[in-house]
Scaffold this active site. Structure first.
Site, PDB file in Angstrom:
ATOM      1  CG  HIS A  34     -77.301  65.813 -21.054  1.00 55.60           C
ATOM      2  ND1 HIS A  34     -77.730  65.834 -22.353  1.00 55.60           N
ATOM      3  CD2 HIS A  34     -78.430  65.787 -20.291  1.00 55.60           C
ATOM      4  CE1 HIS A  34     -79.059  65.836 -22.383  1.00 55.60           C
ATOM      5  NE2 HIS A  34     -79.507  65.812 -21.140  1.00 55.60           N
ATOM      6  CG  ASP A  37     -67.222  65.752 -24.861  1.00 54.93           C
ATOM      7  OD1 ASP A  37     -68.221  66.100 -24.215  1.00 54.93           O
ATOM      8  OD2 ASP A  37     -66.804  66.357 -25.860  1.00 54.93           O
TER       9      ASP A  37
END
Ligand code: ADQ
Length: 478
Positions: A174, A382
């Site tokens: 992720h 991110d």
């Protein structure tokens, strides 16, 4: 509360599940609810995407139940079997807060904070990964597919192979996978890579991460071949870019409801009906660029006196990893800047920055997305950033501007957003000013394009694509 006080009813019988799915994640998708005295499902994109699949295939979720100690038996919540993996207080400290969040997290986010390397953190990481692997090995049937999630469990696929499992195994990361120059610092780089190479399919949020992984695997292990199909020993490992998404239809539905619209209007009026509302919504994390974003707003107010009294910035920061030192440092820094801006520019009933250090209820969150004219999603790095996608999905009238960091995974996909370098505070201030002044019709076509993408590629498509790939039947085109 100790695990012994909880009830673990409905033990799972695992006889003839054949062709099932075992999801393995650090956390079980449930939490203990003191009020009702039972386990309840925690809301979240991954859970909502996987629930129908797990329910229809009598699937199993393996994970830590969220409380230290005790080892409850498997139990069932909303038709999904939960298989708990126990962790002690000391393991939470050394494995989770230590190796996961003090070593891997900064390392994988471009080392924007010092990467702490401790052998006494690595050993618990190995032990906890082994415990997860053992529970999975005891749980999975030969025909089950196994899907391991995220950076806390990178050794699990390789450990399952060492235990002799020949199941189809997938892994999804992720967070970003770093470039070889940064990853190479890790004393345990080979072990981590060989852990991941135990999977048949490794999924990444971005193409950049996939390429980085290929380079690292070829540099530090015996793997050969192109990043998309690596050969390692007798096995072939497929890698792919599968950006995670949100339950877009649900967001659209909730954002279209009259009650959400009314809440947004009320929020605007509580803020004194400013001409423009600028919004930031993040977990309080040093990767999210909250401090640079606030400095950009401060620069804008200094450069553009005409905007004073007319614009308001809301920054919502969800408390996160409060026991990790760097998180306390960044919190203090953010609060200092907020105080400085409000002290310097606020007055006569106008507060330039509204800062909340708490989580928002979903209806509140949607009201904020609806009220915001400009959404600032400016992380320094991110994996994806779901807030960007949530904002887009909520803008059902196609208004609003998404200012998005080039270093968010979402920027590879949401090319129609206003893309910025979050480290460049002056540029960010200029972009912010221009977004406030922007022509509504220009914004509309950009937002319409973004919405089309987010609605088409939602978390359900993400999950089915990943599962098809793991099971070797997928040929869907992203
Ligand atoms: P996170 O770093 O937690 O996730 P993000 O993708 O933005 O980041 O997801 C945060 C979630 O928390 C969003 O669904 C958001 O709505 C919610 N949230 C944020 N602030 C909130 C608030 N104040 N109140 C309530 N809810 C709030 C990690 C990676 C990301 C990756 C995701 C999923 O770091 O890059 O996108 O996993 O893969």
């Amino acid at each position: 509360m100790g695990a012994t006080e909880m009830s673990f009813e409905g033990n799972v019988t695992r006889s003839t599940r054949g062709g099932g799915l075992v999801v393995v994640a650090n956390r079980l998708p449930v939490r203990w609810d003191d009020d009702s005295g039972q386990w309840v499902t925690s809301p979240g994109g991954l859970v909502s995407a996987l629930s129908p699949v797990l329910q229809s295939r009598r699937g199993v979720w393996v994970g830590w139940p969220g409380v230290a100690g005790g080892s409850p038996d498997a139990f069932e919540v909303d038709g999904i079997s939960q298989v708990p993996v126990p962790l002690t207080e000391s393991e939470i400290d050394l494995f989770y807060e230590g190796f996961c969040n003090g070593t891997v997290w900064p390392l994988y986010h471009d080392a924007i904070r010092p990467v702490e390397l401790h052998r006494h953190w690595w050993r618990p990481y190995v032990e906890v990964n082994r415990r997860f692997a053992e529970v999975v090995a005891a749980t999975a049937e030969p025909s089950d597919s196994i899907w391991v999630q995220d950076y806390q469990l990178q050794l699990v696929p390789g450990m399952l192979r060492s235990m002799g499992l020949s199941n189809r195994i997938g892994f999804f990361l992720h967070i970003p996978f770093p470039p070889v120059e940064i990853f190479g610092r890790l004393p345990w780089r080979e072990e981590i890579l060989e852990g991941l190479l135990g999977a048949d399919v490794v999924g990444f949020q971005t193409h950049r991460s996939l390429v980085n992984f290929g380079r690292c695997a070829r540099s530090f292990t015996a793997a050969t071949g192109p990043a998309e199909t690596l050969s390692f020993g007798t096995r072939t490992i497929t890698t792919e870019t599968v950006p995670i998404s949100i339950d877009s239809a649900k967001y659209v539905e909730e954002a279209s409801a009259a009650v959400a619209r009314a809440a947004a209007t009320e929020l605007r009026s509580e803020l004194g009906n400013p001409e423009s509302i600028i919004l930031g919504v993040d977990r309080l994390d040093y990767t999210k660029g909250i401090d640079q974003r606030l400095r950009a707003f401060e620069t804008l107010l200094a450069d553009r006196p005409d905007l004073r009294g007319r614009v308001v910035m809301i920054q919502v920061a969800v408390p996160s990893r409060q026991n990790v030192g760097e998180y306390q440092v960044i919190r203090e820094e953010i609060e200092r800047i907020v105080g400085r801006i409000n002290g310097a520019y606020g007055g006569s009933g106008w507060v330039p920055v509204h800062y909340y250090y708490r989580s928002l209820e979903r209806t509140e969150l949607i009201a904020h997305y609806l009220a915001a004219d400009v959404m600032l999603v400016t992380p320094l790095r991110d994996g994806m950033n779901l807030v960007a996608k949530e904002y887009v999905a909520a803008r059902t009238d196609d208004t609003g501007t998404l200012v998005l960091s080039e270093f968010a995974g979402a920027a590879e996909e949401l090319k129609g957003a206003t893309i910025v370098n979050p480290y460049d505070v002056d540029e960010l201030a200029d972009v912010l000013g221009a977004s406030i002044d922007a022509d509504a019709s220009e914004q509309r076509s950009a937002m319409r394009m973004l919405r089309r993408r987010v609605e088409r590629w939602d978390v359900h498509r993400w999950a089915s694509h990943c599962l098809e790939s793991i099971e070797g039947v997928g040929d869907a085109v992203l």
